[in-house]
Write a protein that holds these residues in place. Structure first.
Motif, PDB file in Angstrom:
ATOM      1  N   GLU A  40       0.826  -1.216   0.000  1.00  0.00           N
ATOM      2  CA  GLU A  40       0.000   0.000   0.000  1.00  0.00           C
ATOM      3  C   GLU A  40       0.858   1.263   0.000  1.00  0.00           C
ATOM      4  O   GLU A  40       0.575   2.216  -0.732  1.00  0.00           O
ATOM      5  N   LYS A  41       1.897   1.281   0.835  1.00  0.00           N
ATOM      6  CA  LYS A  41       2.725   2.487   0.936  1.00  0.00           C
ATOM      7  C   LYS A  41       3.487   2.760  -0.356  1.00  0.00           C
ATOM      8  O   LYS A  41       3.632   3.914  -0.764  1.00  0.00           O
ATOM      9  N   GLU A  44       1.041   4.147  -2.918  1.00  0.00           N
ATOM     10  CA  GLU A  44       0.686   5.526  -2.562  1.00  0.00           C
ATOM     11  C   GLU A  44       1.811   6.496  -2.936  1.00  0.00           C
ATOM     12  O   GLU A  44       1.560   7.561  -3.518  1.00  0.00           O
ATOM     13  N   TRP A  90       5.689  -8.986  -1.712  1.00  0.00           N
ATOM     14  CA  TRP A  90       4.267  -8.669  -1.589  1.00  0.00           C
ATOM     15  C   TRP A  90       3.423  -9.931  -1.707  1.00  0.00           C
ATOM     16  O   TRP A  90       3.844 -10.930  -2.288  1.00  0.00           O
ATOM     17  N   GLU A  99      -5.541  -0.868  -6.281  1.00  0.00           N
ATOM     18  CA  GLU A  99      -4.781  -0.052  -5.322  1.00  0.00           C
ATOM     19  C   GLU A  99      -4.376   1.278  -5.939  1.00  0.00           C
ATOM     20  O   GLU A  99      -4.472   2.334  -5.297  1.00  0.00           O
ATOM     21  N   LYS A 102      -7.406   3.716  -6.330  1.00  0.00           N
ATOM     22  CA  LYS A 102      -7.774   4.458  -5.109  1.00  0.00           C
ATOM     23  C   LYS A 102      -7.139   5.847  -5.090  1.00  0.00           C
ATOM     24  O   LYS A 102      -7.728   6.814  -4.605  1.00  0.00           O
ATOM     25  N   HIS A 103      -5.903   5.941  -5.582  1.00  0.00           N
ATOM     26  CA  HIS A 103      -5.145   7.191  -5.492  1.00  0.00           C
ATOM     27  C   HIS A 103      -5.276   8.056  -6.747  1.00  0.00           C
ATOM     28  O   HIS A 103      -5.094   9.275  -6.673  1.00  0.00           O
TER      29      HIS A 103
END
Length: 316
Positions: A40-41, A44, A90, A99, A102-103
């Protein structure tokens, strides 16, 4: 003008680029992937870098960017789910597209990195104008991309194009995948170096031994010395051409492509290898599959992943 993002997600570095609908690259940037910080990081952080770069190019991300494509090292299902990762800590079955969405609030499509590179070569590289393309990346391993009627063949579980693991020897050399006799155990740069080391252990009266004495051998050394006429190195090139032709002939008999685009470090050998492959293919391929077939070096180099990913994002 419409724009598309291309991301080439690698184990060490990630390339991010923006491409217009005509295939012109607006910008590219390379950043450390740092996958150890977590799925996730990492996603992002890469998303933030992308948005900053687009803003710095005076392009409106919300209005003008129409899609995002990503190439990854691993099999991908439905242009979304990465089945498992090569060189990433991962989890399996990761929804990478979701994922990023989302951003970015844009549709994101994901596929295997060699599939994506092959798309790039079809769109803006060595395979422009062709719709039935076999892409081969011959380096540390052997990766493949298969395009039929302009569409990628990814398969039910994303394993389409894993050509490095077709078998060329029964109970043969151990491959990095854990099986025996795989094509890449013989014809990859790794396989060629392994064979060279075996032969150098018993024959040190050659130019190749003199060239690499005291350091690790590279595939380039073999081709360079062969071009100087060294008999020992020329026999290694013949070995490499034989195994490339064997695997390639099997693929030709299944796929019957119009063009084969070869990239990766081994392709840089040039004519000394390609001429031998063309000659040896006659032993392994049906004559009809060789009619008007083109075998060419990849053209796009470091931009292939970005252009191919952007084209993936553009495809309906």
């Amino acid at each position: 003008m419409n724009y598309y993002v291309g991301i080439d997600l690698g184990g060490t570095n990630t390339k991010i680029g923006l491409v217009d609908e005509a295939g012109n690259i607006i910008f590219t940037t390379i950043v450390k992937t740092d996958s150890m910080e977590g799925f996730e990081k990492t996603v992002e952080r890469l998303s933030k870098i992308l948005l900053e770069q687009v803003k710095g190019s005076n392009i409106n991300f919300e209005a003008d960017v129409k899609g995002v494509g990503i190439g990854v090292p691993g099999p991908v299902v439905n242009e979304r789910i990465v089945k498992f990762w090569a060189n990433f800590p991962w989890s399996k079955e990761a929804d990478l597209a979701g994922e990023f969405e989302k951003h970015l609030n844009k549709q994101v499509k994901v596929d295997n990195d060699v599939n994506v590179i092959t798309l790039g070569e079809m769109w803006k590289g060595a395979a422009q104008g062709y719709k039935n393309v076999l892409g081969l990346a011959i380096g540390t391993g052997i990766g493949g991309g298969i395009i039929v009627d302009g569409k990628l063949v990814s398969g039910k579980n994303g394993g389409g194009g894993e050509v490095g693991h077709i078998k060329v020897e029964k109970n043969g050399k151990l491959c990095g995948c854990g099986q025996d006799g795989c094509w890449e155990a013989y014809a990859s740069a790794t396989g060629l170096i392994r064979e060279a080391q075996s032969r150098l252990a018993v024959n040190k009266t050659n130019k190749l031994y003199e060239r690499v004495k005291g350091r690790e051998i590279e595939a380039k050394d073999i081709f360079d010395v062969a071009k100087e006429g060294d008999e020992f190195a020329l026999k290694l090139v013949d070995y490499e051409a034989e195994y490339i032709a064997l695997g390639m002939g099997n693929l030709l008999n299944v796929l019957d492509p119009e063009i084969i685009v070869v990239g990766g470090g081994v392709a840089l050998a040039g004519d000394i290898l390609f001429n031998a492959i063309n000659e040896k293919l006659k032993q392994y391929s049906l004559p009809s599959c060789l009619e008007n077939l083109k075998i060419v070096q990849a053209q796009l180099g470091n931009d292939a992943g970005i252009l191919g990913a952007a084209y993936l994002g553009m495809m309906k």
